[in-house]
Design a protein around this motif. Structure first.
Motif, PDB file in Angstrom:
ATOM      1  N   THR A 104      -8.027  52.038 -79.150  1.00  0.00           N
ATOM      2  CA  THR A 104      -7.882  50.798 -79.671  1.00  0.00           C
ATOM      3  C   THR A 104      -7.558  49.762 -78.858  1.00  0.00           C
ATOM      4  O   THR A 104      -6.973  49.806 -77.805  1.00  0.00           O
ATOM      5  N   LEU A 105      -8.349  48.691 -79.059  1.00  0.00           N
ATOM      6  CA  LEU A 105      -8.163  47.400 -78.202  1.00  0.00           C
ATOM      7  C   LEU A 105      -7.358  46.591 -79.000  1.00  0.00           C
ATOM      8  O   LEU A 105      -7.694  46.325 -80.269  1.00  0.00           O
ATOM      9  N   HIS A 106      -6.402  45.993 -78.536  1.00  0.00           N
ATOM     10  CA  HIS A 106      -5.287  45.153 -79.287  1.00  0.00           C
ATOM     11  C   HIS A 106      -5.071  44.100 -78.338  1.00  0.00           C
ATOM     12  O   HIS A 106      -4.330  44.523 -77.432  1.00  0.00           O
ATOM     13  N   ASP A 107      -5.158  42.808 -78.625  1.00  0.00           N
ATOM     14  CA  ASP A 107      -4.609  41.858 -77.732  1.00  0.00           C
ATOM     15  C   ASP A 107      -5.277  41.811 -76.204  1.00  0.00           C
ATOM     16  O   ASP A 107      -4.663  41.842 -75.283  1.00  0.00           O
ATOM     17  N   GLY A 108      -6.215  42.328 -76.154  1.00  0.00           N
ATOM     18  CA  GLY A 108      -6.975  42.551 -74.788  1.00  0.00           C
ATOM     19  C   GLY A 108      -6.498  43.790 -73.788  1.00  0.00           C
ATOM     20  O   GLY A 108      -6.691  43.569 -72.835  1.00  0.00           O
ATOM     21  N   LYS A 109      -5.944  44.664 -74.671  1.00  0.00           N
ATOM     22  CA  LYS A 109      -5.160  45.897 -73.747  1.00  0.00           C
ATOM     23  C   LYS A 109      -5.962  47.264 -74.598  1.00  0.00           C
ATOM     24  O   LYS A 109      -6.197  47.099 -75.892  1.00  0.00           O
ATOM     25  N   LEU A 110      -6.163  48.002 -73.719  1.00  0.00           N
ATOM     26  CA  LEU A 110      -6.642  49.258 -74.156  1.00  0.00           C
ATOM     27  C   LEU A 110      -5.273  50.425 -74.560  1.00  0.00           C
ATOM     28  O   LEU A 110      -4.573  50.306 -73.708  1.00  0.00           O
ATOM     29  N   TYR A 111      -5.310  50.895 -75.653  1.00  0.00           N
ATOM     30  CA  TYR A 111      -4.283  52.024 -76.038  1.00  0.00           C
ATOM     31  C   TYR A 111      -5.213  53.056 -76.441  1.00  0.00           C
ATOM     32  O   TYR A 111      -5.994  53.108 -77.268  1.00  0.00           O
ATOM     33  N   LEU A 112      -4.684  54.456 -76.034  1.00  0.00           N
ATOM     34  CA  LEU A 112      -5.136  55.742 -76.359  1.00  0.00           C
ATOM     35  C   LEU A 112      -4.146  56.422 -77.203  1.00  0.00           C
ATOM     36  O   LEU A 112      -2.988  56.180 -77.020  1.00  0.00           O
ATOM     37  N   ASN A 113      -4.631  57.387 -78.029  1.00  0.00           N
ATOM     38  CA  ASN A 113      -3.769  58.288 -78.774  1.00  0.00           C
ATOM     39  C   ASN A 113      -4.348  59.673 -78.546  1.00  0.00           C
ATOM     40  O   ASN A 113      -5.562  59.896 -78.104  1.00  0.00           O
ATOM     41  N   TYR A 114      -3.531  60.582 -78.884  1.00  0.00           N
ATOM     42  CA  TYR A 114      -3.523  62.038 -78.684  1.00  0.00           C
ATOM     43  C   TYR A 114      -4.634  62.378 -79.571  1.00  0.00           C
ATOM     44  O   TYR A 114      -5.506  63.216 -79.261  1.00  0.00           O
ATOM     45  N   SER A 115      -4.884  62.042 -80.818  1.00  0.00           N
ATOM     46  CA  SER A 115      -5.965  62.366 -81.588  1.00  0.00           C
ATOM     47  C   SER A 115      -6.527  61.160 -82.770  1.00  0.00           C
ATOM     48  O   SER A 115      -5.488  60.348 -82.735  1.00  0.00           O
ATOM     49  N   LEU A 116      -7.313  61.368 -83.342  1.00  0.00           N
ATOM     50  CA  LEU A 116      -7.910  60.600 -84.483  1.00  0.00           C
ATOM     51  C   LEU A 116      -6.906  60.419 -85.430  1.00  0.00           C
ATOM     52  O   LEU A 116      -6.636  59.228 -86.175  1.00  0.00           O
ATOM     53  N   GLY A 117      -5.986  61.527 -85.765  1.00  0.00           N
ATOM     54  CA  GLY A 117      -5.319  61.555 -86.933  1.00  0.00           C
ATOM     55  C   GLY A 117      -3.969  60.532 -86.344  1.00  0.00           C
ATOM     56  O   GLY A 117      -3.575  59.942 -87.206  1.00  0.00           O
ATOM     57  N   VAL A 118      -3.547  60.854 -85.279  1.00  0.00           N
ATOM     58  CA  VAL A 118      -2.437  60.178 -84.577  1.00  0.00           C
ATOM     59  C   VAL A 118      -2.693  58.555 -84.543  1.00  0.00           C
ATOM     60  O   VAL A 118      -1.961  57.755 -84.668  1.00  0.00           O
ATOM     61  N   GLN A 119      -4.055  58.465 -84.264  1.00  0.00           N
ATOM     62  CA  GLN A 119      -4.653  57.055 -84.002  1.00  0.00           C
ATOM     63  C   GLN A 119      -4.417  56.166 -85.593  1.00  0.00           C
ATOM     64  O   GLN A 119      -4.116  55.060 -85.585  1.00  0.00           O
ATOM     65  N   GLN A 120      -4.601  56.918 -86.411  1.00  0.00           N
ATOM     66  CA  GLN A 120      -4.299  56.330 -88.013  1.00  0.00           C
ATOM     67  C   GLN A 120      -2.954  56.047 -87.959  1.00  0.00           C
ATOM     68  O   GLN A 120      -2.700  54.791 -88.695  1.00  0.00           O
ATOM     69  N   ASP A 121      -2.144  56.724 -87.682  1.00  0.00           N
ATOM     70  CA  ASP A 121      -0.381  56.209 -87.824  1.00  0.00           C
ATOM     71  C   ASP A 121      -0.327  55.105 -86.838  1.00  0.00           C
ATOM     72  O   ASP A 121       0.533  54.388 -87.295  1.00  0.00           O
ATOM     73  N   TRP A 122      -0.715  55.289 -85.508  1.00  0.00           N
ATOM     74  CA  TRP A 122      -0.581  53.863 -84.679  1.00  0.00           C
ATOM     75  C   TRP A 122      -1.077  52.823 -85.174  1.00  0.00           C
ATOM     76  O   TRP A 122      -0.344  51.709 -84.962  1.00  0.00           O
ATOM     77  N   ARG A 123      -2.231  52.925 -85.898  1.00  0.00           N
ATOM     78  CA  ARG A 123      -2.866  51.605 -86.371  1.00  0.00           C
ATOM     79  C   ARG A 123      -2.175  51.115 -87.834  1.00  0.00           C
ATOM     80  O   ARG A 123      -2.403  49.952 -88.190  1.00  0.00           O
ATOM     81  N   GLU A 124      -1.260  51.789 -88.167  1.00  0.00           N
ATOM     82  CA  GLU A 124      -0.562  51.246 -89.252  1.00  0.00           C
ATOM     83  C   GLU A 124       0.356  50.216 -89.136  1.00  0.00           C
ATOM     84  O   GLU A 124       0.754  49.273 -89.916  1.00  0.00           O
ATOM     85  N   ASP A 125       1.085  49.888 -87.536  1.00  0.00           N
ATOM     86  CA  ASP A 125       1.569  48.737 -87.479  1.00  0.00           C
ATOM     87  C   ASP A 125       1.483  48.868 -85.869  1.00  0.00           C
ATOM     88  O   ASP A 125       2.603  49.115 -85.120  1.00  0.00           O
ATOM     89  N   ILE A 126       0.317  48.309 -85.496  1.00  0.00           N
ATOM     90  CA  ILE A 126       0.345  48.061 -83.920  1.00  0.00           C
ATOM     91  C   ILE A 126       1.049  47.458 -83.314  1.00  0.00           C
ATOM     92  O   ILE A 126       1.905  47.602 -82.187  1.00  0.00           O
ATOM     93  N   PRO A 127       1.507  46.114 -83.761  1.00  0.00           N
ATOM     94  CA  PRO A 127       2.367  45.315 -83.121  1.00  0.00           C
ATOM     95  C   PRO A 127       3.712  45.684 -82.951  1.00  0.00           C
ATOM     96  O   PRO A 127       4.363  45.811 -81.877  1.00  0.00           O
ATOM     97  N   GLY A 128       4.200  46.324 -84.089  1.00  0.00           N
ATOM     98  CA  GLY A 128       5.598  47.268 -83.971  1.00  0.00           C
ATOM     99  C   GLY A 128       5.709  48.221 -83.142  1.00  0.00           C
ATOM    100  O   GLY A 128       6.555  48.690 -82.263  1.00  0.00           O
ATOM    101  N   ASN A 129       4.546  49.020 -83.250  1.00  0.00           N
ATOM    102  CA  ASN A 129       4.633  50.322 -82.140  1.00  0.00           C
ATOM    103  C   ASN A 129       4.513  49.765 -80.757  1.00  0.00           C
ATOM    104  O   ASN A 129       5.145  50.604 -79.917  1.00  0.00           O
ATOM    105  N   VAL A 130       3.705  48.629 -80.595  1.00  0.00           N
ATOM    106  CA  VAL A 130       3.643  48.162 -79.172  1.00  0.00           C
ATOM    107  C   VAL A 130       5.133  47.679 -78.796  1.00  0.00           C
ATOM    108  O   VAL A 130       5.512  48.224 -77.564  1.00  0.00           O
ATOM    109  N   THR A 131       5.666  47.082 -79.439  1.00  0.00           N
ATOM    110  CA  THR A 131       7.012  46.602 -79.222  1.00  0.00           C
ATOM    111  C   THR A 131       7.924  47.790 -79.093  1.00  0.00           C
ATOM    112  O   THR A 131       8.596  47.745 -77.869  1.00  0.00           O
ATOM    113  N   LYS A 132       7.917  49.023 -79.631  1.00  0.00           N
ATOM    114  CA  LYS A 132       8.890  50.162 -79.262  1.00  0.00           C
ATOM    115  C   LYS A 132       8.273  50.829 -78.118  1.00  0.00           C
ATOM    116  O   LYS A 132       8.991  51.201 -77.469  1.00  0.00           O
ATOM    117  N   ALA A 133       6.788  50.808 -77.811  1.00  0.00           N
ATOM    118  CA  ALA A 133       6.396  51.543 -76.733  1.00  0.00           C
ATOM    119  C   ALA A 133       6.687  50.912 -75.521  1.00  0.00           C
ATOM    120  O   ALA A 133       7.284  51.358 -74.288  1.00  0.00           O
TER     121      ALA A 133
END
Length: 145
Positions: free
Chosen positions: A107-136
């Motif tokens: 995923t590219l978000h706010d000019g940054k590259l994020y990678l995920n374990y799998s396409l399935g996990v990517q779906q979870d990541w994309r449900e709340d990218i800003p919130g997940n970025v804050t936590k990470a």
């Protein structure tokens, strides 16, 4: 439940080093991002396998690029093109641990590259990218220890 099981299996299969100080960048025998060109995610909006001819070492990992132009761009601004959280699964980092990544789950978000374990996990990541970025962000780089 299946996603958690796969992530835990990935950590277990990594051996004891998965539980102690990890490398700054996730890397395999193919290199960082499993040999994919980090710049291509930005310029071509897709994963592109790098070539041996366009290789450099950066922060303990081998990086491969599809062209000399991409290699030069990375050399000029590695922080711009390198994946966040050392190329470890961004969703896992948001949960407080690390996991390997699939170059196809990105995923590219706010000019940054994020990678995920799998396409399935990517779906979870994309449900709340800003919130997940804050936590990470709050957990990085402590999760490497």
């Amino acid at each position: 439940m299946m996603k958690w099981s796969l992530l835990l299996l990935s950590l277990w299969a990594s051996g004891p080093s998965a539980w102690a100080g990890k490398a700054e960048f996730f890397s395999t025998g193919e290199g960082a991002i499993r040999g994919y060109d980090p710049v291509a995610y930005f310029t071509e909006r897709r994963p592109v396998k790098g070539k041996e001819a366009f290789h450099l070492r950066y922060r303990g990992a081998d990086w491969y690029f599809a062209s000399a132009e991409h290699q030069n761009r990375f050399q000029q601004e590695p922080e711009k093109y390198a994946p966040q959280y050392g190329g470890y699964c961004a969703w896992a980092v948001s949960k407080g641990y690390t996991a390997s990544t699939d170059p196809q789950a990105w995923t590219l978000h706010d000019g940054k590259l994020y990678l995920n374990y799998s396409l399935g996990v990517q779906q979870d990541w994309r449900e709340d990218i800003p919130g997940n970025v804050t936590k990470a962000d709050a957990r990085w780089p402590k999760v490497l220890n």
